[in-house]
Design a protein around this motif. Structure first.
Motif, mmCIF file in Angstrom:
data_model
loop_
_atom_site.group_PDB
_atom_site.id
_atom_site.type_symbol
_atom_site.label_atom_id
_atom_site.label_comp_id
_atom_site.label_asym_id
_atom_site.label_seq_id
_atom_site.Cartn_x
_atom_site.Cartn_y
_atom_site.Cartn_z
ATOM 1 N N ILE A 5 0.844 -1.207 0.000
ATOM 2 C CA ILE A 5 0.000 0.000 0.000
ATOM 3 C C ILE A 5 0.878 1.255 0.000
ATOM 4 N N ILE A 6 1.977 1.220 0.775
ATOM 5 C CA ILE A 6 2.919 2.346 0.801
ATOM 6 C C ILE A 6 3.466 2.606 -0.610
ATOM 7 N N ALA A 7 3.903 1.531 -1.265
ATOM 8 C CA ALA A 7 4.455 1.668 -2.625
ATOM 9 C C ALA A 7 3.398 2.193 -3.597
ATOM 10 N N LEU A 8 2.170 1.700 -3.438
ATOM 11 C CA LEU A 8 1.067 2.139 -4.305
ATOM 12 C C LEU A 8 0.825 3.647 -4.152
ATOM 13 N N ALA A 9 0.809 4.126 -2.908
ATOM 14 C CA ALA A 9 0.579 5.557 -2.652
ATOM 15 C C ALA A 9 1.669 6.403 -3.313
#
Length: 404
Positions: free
Chosen positions: A288-292
């Protein structure tokens, strides 16, 4: 007359609701474990109770033979030191407020045993600040029961540190304080929930399970073993706190979002710097961090910002005009397993058509079923009194009501 009043008050009852809060400048580590005094100040956003709340009913009666507590329908340990600390403090304030006046009804009430029932409308102990809402609600209901109107964030802090921040709506600072007795370690409202009407919050629930290391145990190990935590508390946080208050006052989402992400990352770095290390984030959290970051890079500025408490669930801040598109990005990245219709809960979310170049740049390898659901909410008010007697969690007998 007093006898009649006392008889009339044979059962006194009060019900309150209280909110969850999410820290954007994190609290981690106590300098006093009994009084729950933090090693650094912190700053949070109170979430709206329409989506996340604890409801608590407190009742006192001369017919009760012992103090009792029910959490989400099951009887719990009323002798828990933190529950007892809250009870003791509210009763002490009530006695002080009476100023020794011999009001028979009031004194009777204070000598009665209490029954307390509390319910959350969200998973407990999953990293969604359930203890903050729970203790803020307990203190609010007890204070209402005993007619106490003092500063209550200091009392709520004795139950759970972050609970003091749930005593206010909107944007809230918990001041570290200097005094050893903790009387200046209080929560203050920085701005009300109406201050930033466009701000939205998306909670990405990846796991409703209990976390592997409880916050209380985890933070004490960090205090004892992490040099990074000490540096954070003394050097980094004071400067960040001033910056964050400025971003909030100016409704500067770029500054607010960048700082929230950096502070979340540093908090989890202190967990990693703890020995042995603590892992609250899991593979999905890192996805999710990478997606953001990919999403923000595609747009060329900060449109979404993540923060993670002591658990794997992501809390995403965004402005209202970004929500529809980002929810669709999450839906494509983590296709819902079965609950397509129940995947988004809370405030309504519209549909969005994603441009092909956005999908190509941002949605890399979908992980089906990884996010259980998304909860869409916004900043909201502090504890509320529930006036409607039909909403009491306890019946006239002082026992939990059967829920339909």
């Amino acid at each position: 007359v007093l006898a009649a009043m006392a008889a009339e008050r044979a059962l006194a009852m009060a019900t309150c609701t209280a909110p969850v809060n999410i820290a954007v400048i994190k609290y981690w580590g106590k300098r006093d474990t009994d009084l729950i005094l933090p090693i650094n100040s912190s700053l949070s956003v109170t979430l709206h109770q329409d989506q996340l709340r604890t409801t608590t009913t407190a009742a006192a009666s001369r017919d009760f033979t012992e103090d009792r507590l029910w959490l989400n329908g099951a009887e719990a340990d009323v002798g828990h030191p933190r529950v007892q600390a809250c009870l003791r403090e509210v009763r002490r304030l009530a006695r002080k407020r009476r100023g020794g006046a011999e009001d028979a009804a009031a004194l009777g009430l204070l000598s009665y045993k209490v029954h307390v029932a509390s319910e959350n409308n969200f998973p407990t102990a999953a990293g969604l600040a359930s203890s903050a809402a729970g203790y803020a609600c307990l203190v609010s209901a007890l204070a209402r029961l005993y007619g106490v109107e003092d500063e209550l964030s200091e009392v709520a802090r004795r139950g759970s540190g972050s609970a003091c921040r749930s005593m206010w709506g909107g944007f809230v600072q918990w001041q570290r304080g200097e005094r050893p007795d903790g009387t200046d370690s209080l929560a203050l409202q920085v701005a009300p929930e109406t201050h930033w009407p466009e701000l939205r919050v998306l909670v990405l629930v990846v796991s409703g399970e209990k976390k592997p290391v409880a916050s209380t145990a985890g933070m004490q190990t960090s205090v004892e073993t992490s040099p990074l935590l000490k540096h954070r508390a003394e050097v980094v946080v004071p400067e960040r706190l001033a910056q964050m208050m400025r971003h909030i006052r100016e409704r500067d989402f770029e500054g607010f979002g960048q700082l929230a992400m950096r502070d979340s990352n540093q908090f989890h770095a202190t967990c990693l710097d703890t020995f042995p290390p603590i892992f609250y984030l899991n593979d999905l959290s890192r996805h999710i961090i990478a997606l953001a970051h990919r999403y923000n890079a595609h747009h060329g500025h900060t449109k979404v910002a993540y923060t993670f408490d002591a658990g794997p669930n992501a809390v995403i801040f965004a402005l209202a005009d970004t929500v529809d598109e980002f929810v669709e990005v999450v839906r494509r990245s983590f296709p819902p397993a079965t609950n397509g219709d129940q995947f988004v809960r809370g405030l309504p979310v519209g549909s969005a058509m994603l441009p092909q170049e956005l999908v190509a740049a941002v949605v890399t390898e979908p992980v089906p079923g990884a996010v259980q659901y998304i909860l869409h909410t916004k900043p909201g008010p502090g504890p509320q009194l529930v006036d409607d007697p039909s909403q009491h969690l306890l019946g006239a007998d002082g026992l939990p009501r059967r829920r339909a």
